[in-house]
Scaffold this motif. Sequence first.
Motif, mmCIF file in Angstrom:
data_model
loop_
_atom_site.group_PDB
_atom_site.id
_atom_site.type_symbol
_atom_site.label_atom_id
_atom_site.label_comp_id
_atom_site.label_asym_id
_atom_site.label_seq_id
_atom_site.Cartn_x
_atom_site.Cartn_y
_atom_site.Cartn_z
ATOM 1 N N ILE A 89 -7.234 5.510 7.122
ATOM 2 C CA ILE A 89 -7.054 6.353 8.314
ATOM 3 C C ILE A 89 -5.793 7.212 8.193
ATOM 4 N N THR A 90 -4.673 6.574 7.848
ATOM 5 C CA THR A 90 -3.413 7.319 7.775
ATOM 6 C C THR A 90 -3.429 8.337 6.638
ATOM 7 N N SER A 91 -4.111 8.006 5.533
ATOM 8 C CA SER A 91 -4.211 8.970 4.430
ATOM 9 C C SER A 91 -5.025 10.188 4.844
ATOM 10 N N SER A 92 -6.000 9.962 5.725
ATOM 11 C CA SER A 92 -6.816 11.078 6.205
ATOM 12 C C SER A 92 -6.068 11.924 7.223
ATOM 13 N N VAL A 93 -5.331 11.254 8.116
ATOM 14 C CA VAL A 93 -4.584 11.967 9.150
ATOM 15 C C VAL A 93 -3.363 12.672 8.564
ATOM 16 N N PHE A 94 -2.733 12.033 7.556
ATOM 17 C CA PHE A 94 -1.536 12.607 6.919
ATOM 18 C C PHE A 94 -1.813 12.784 5.420
ATOM 19 N N PRO A 95 -2.581 13.795 5.039
ATOM 20 C CA PRO A 95 -2.942 13.973 3.627
ATOM 21 C C PRO A 95 -1.786 14.533 2.801
ATOM 22 N N GLY A 96 -1.846 14.282 1.491
ATOM 23 C CA GLY A 96 -0.875 14.866 0.567
ATOM 24 C C GLY A 96 0.558 14.509 0.888
ATOM 25 N N ASP A 97 1.428 15.522 0.909
ATOM 26 C CA ASP A 97 2.862 15.308 1.131
ATOM 27 C C ASP A 97 3.166 14.797 2.531
ATOM 28 N N VAL A 154 -5.576 7.130 -9.148
ATOM 29 C CA VAL A 154 -6.698 7.249 -8.219
ATOM 30 C C VAL A 154 -6.195 7.857 -6.912
ATOM 31 N N PRO A 155 -6.855 8.861 -6.349
ATOM 32 C CA PRO A 155 -6.431 9.449 -5.069
ATOM 33 C C PRO A 155 -6.397 8.396 -3.957
ATOM 34 N N ASN A 156 -5.549 8.632 -2.958
ATOM 35 C CA ASN A 156 -5.336 7.637 -1.911
ATOM 36 C C ASN A 156 -6.633 7.202 -1.230
ATOM 37 N N GLN A 157 -7.458 8.138 -0.838
ATOM 38 C CA GLN A 157 -8.668 7.775 -0.092
ATOM 39 C C GLN A 157 -9.649 6.996 -0.964
ATOM 40 N N THR A 158 -9.797 7.384 -2.213
ATOM 41 C CA THR A 158 -10.652 6.629 -3.134
ATOM 42 C C THR A 158 -10.079 5.244 -3.381
ATOM 43 N N SER A 159 -8.768 5.193 -3.555
ATOM 44 C CA SER A 159 -8.100 3.913 -3.772
ATOM 45 C C SER A 159 -8.315 2.963 -2.600
ATOM 46 N N SER A 160 -8.228 3.490 -1.387
ATOM 47 C CA SER A 160 -8.390 2.633 -0.209
ATOM 48 C C SER A 160 -9.797 2.053 -0.153
ATOM 49 N N LEU A 161 -10.809 2.825 -0.558
ATOM 50 C CA LEU A 161 -12.182 2.330 -0.571
ATOM 51 C C LEU A 161 -12.361 1.242 -1.633
ATOM 52 N N ILE A 162 -11.770 1.457 -2.809
ATOM 53 C CA ILE A 162 -11.836 0.448 -3.865
ATOM 54 C C ILE A 162 -11.151 -0.843 -3.403
ATOM 55 N N LEU A 163 -10.007 -0.694 -2.754
ATOM 56 C CA LEU A 163 -9.253 -1.863 -2.296
ATOM 57 C C LEU A 163 -9.983 -2.593 -1.173
ATOM 58 N N MET A 164 -10.703 -1.866 -0.350
ATOM 59 C CA MET A 164 -11.528 -2.517 0.670
ATOM 60 C C MET A 164 -12.612 -3.372 0.009
ATOM 61 N N LEU A 199 -8.185 -6.105 3.832
ATOM 62 C CA LEU A 199 -9.210 -5.169 4.300
ATOM 63 C C LEU A 199 -8.687 -4.337 5.471
ATOM 64 N N LEU A 200 -7.993 -5.000 6.404
ATOM 65 C CA LEU A 200 -7.404 -4.282 7.537
ATOM 66 C C LEU A 200 -6.364 -3.273 7.063
ATOM 67 N N ALA A 201 -5.543 -3.704 6.097
ATOM 68 C CA ALA A 201 -4.524 -2.789 5.566
ATOM 69 C C ALA A 201 -5.180 -1.607 4.854
ATOM 70 N N SER A 202 -6.261 -1.875 4.116
ATOM 71 C CA SER A 202 -6.984 -0.792 3.438
ATOM 72 C C SER A 202 -7.560 0.188 4.444
ATOM 73 N N TYR A 236 0.815 -1.213 0.000
ATOM 74 C CA TYR A 236 0.000 0.000 0.000
ATOM 75 C C TYR A 236 0.852 1.268 0.000
ATOM 76 N N VAL A 237 2.081 1.162 0.464
ATOM 77 C CA VAL A 237 2.953 2.348 0.486
ATOM 78 C C VAL A 237 4.119 2.190 -0.486
ATOM 79 N N ALA A 238 4.018 1.233 -1.413
ATOM 80 C CA ALA A 238 5.132 0.925 -2.315
ATOM 81 C C ALA A 238 5.656 2.149 -3.078
ATOM 82 N N PRO A 239 4.807 2.962 -3.690
ATOM 83 C CA PRO A 239 5.350 4.121 -4.421
ATOM 84 C C PRO A 239 6.120 5.083 -3.521
ATOM 85 N N VAL A 240 5.620 5.306 -2.286
ATOM 86 C CA VAL A 240 6.295 6.213 -1.355
ATOM 87 C C VAL A 240 7.614 5.609 -0.885
ATOM 88 N N VAL A 241 7.578 4.335 -0.495
ATOM 89 C CA VAL A 241 8.793 3.661 -0.024
ATOM 90 C C VAL A 241 9.830 3.596 -1.144
#
Length: 443
Positions: free
Chosen positions: A183-191, A287-297, A175-178, A43-48
């Motif tokens: 949550i983390t995408s909402s708490v730490f948005p964008g950069d 796809v934006p992170n929050q939308t992506s997480s919903l699709i992945l869920m 599902l847990l990872a999504s 889930y964090v592959a591009p950032v890592v």
Amino acid sequence: MAEMDMPVAGAQASADNKQMVNAIIASVLGWALDLFDLFILLYVAPVVGALFFPSSNAALSLAAVYGSFAVTLLMRPLGSAVFGHYADVHGRKQAMLVAIIGVGLSTAAFGLLPTIAQVGVIAPIVFLVLRLVQGVFVGGVVASTHTIGTESVPPHWRGAMSGLVGGGGAGIGALLASFIFLITSSVFPGDAFAVWGWRFMFFSGLLSSLLGWFIFRNLEESPYFKELKRQQGNKQAKVSKAPVKDVFSGEYRGVLLVNLLITFGGGAGYYLTSGYLPSFLKVINAVPNQTSSLILMGASVSAFFSAVLIGALSDWIGRKKTFLLIGVLAAVLLPLCYLNLAATKDTTQITLLALAIAFIGNAGYAPVLIFLNERFPTALRASGTGLSWNIGFALGGMMPTFVSLVSASPAQIPMSLAYFAVGVFVVYLIGAVVIPETKGNFR
């Protein structure tokens, strides 16, 4: 027949209700928590990739991250050898407990690592070393979770239990990872996600250690292992002193090699679908992170139902016919899904195609767990199942890395995925043709 290969004739078809329910929960959640820890990296592959393996080519950075994922998979056979030996000689419960806690702690440690911008080349080196450690514990989880559940349920539930543990556990883990990603995408948005969000994703691995300890500490052994120990005490049977050696020698060496055709195909199919979806949605569909997480869920829910339904199907028509059916469908449908997913920007179409890809990918390995269980006697089941599963999935888990490497740019990834999907399911079908029907062969 060798003495250790004697059927455990006195074992009941199932445990008492309490033991059965506890074993089901432990197997499913044990595997779910294990894969939850692994999914975090996906889930964090591009950032890592940018922080630890920077490159001017996004596809190469992504390949490096998936390469580190493959490194973990390559250590899994070692983990299954160590923990499988313990599980076959001393019992499934303790092996499961130690392994799942080890996975959670090693996952959380990634959140403490300095990046390449902070310490230079030592950052990716430490990252890879920690992936090696994590891989050993992951392999240990397989050896125990993939045996105690099926050993504790009635025969007519074993296929469904196989799907529930293997695919259902994977779906729950994703599902847990999504959910954590949302949550983390909402708490730490964008950069901010690239600064702190990815670290807290890894810190959530501590949850799996705590939950694992809480779930497994009161778990009883499976009825098959307890019966084997009883027979050992009465000199009616003996537990192999070297189960891993026995799996690699004599009649079981051929069994192991044939098993790998199925586990490689099923594992590669899984990692090319559910495993690649997070990166596909971000890199190809943007796809934006929050939308992506919903699709992945949603994809995780699709994977859950796929695994249980196809596992149950193998109870009805047999393991072999199920493998043949899924292999043909996957080889035809997956390439079409990938190419259509890359061609659309419509969120509804993206969601439906993601659900289809997850369903097909998880169907491929839904009956694999029980198939492997039925290939080995109780005295070798944890080692044989763990090694067959982990070696095959280690090889299959390398496929996403190759997909990224052969793609000159992100735009070529969908076509590469289509070609690889056909290739791995051809191997899967070869395995389905040469294996015997194993349904009912549980000893």
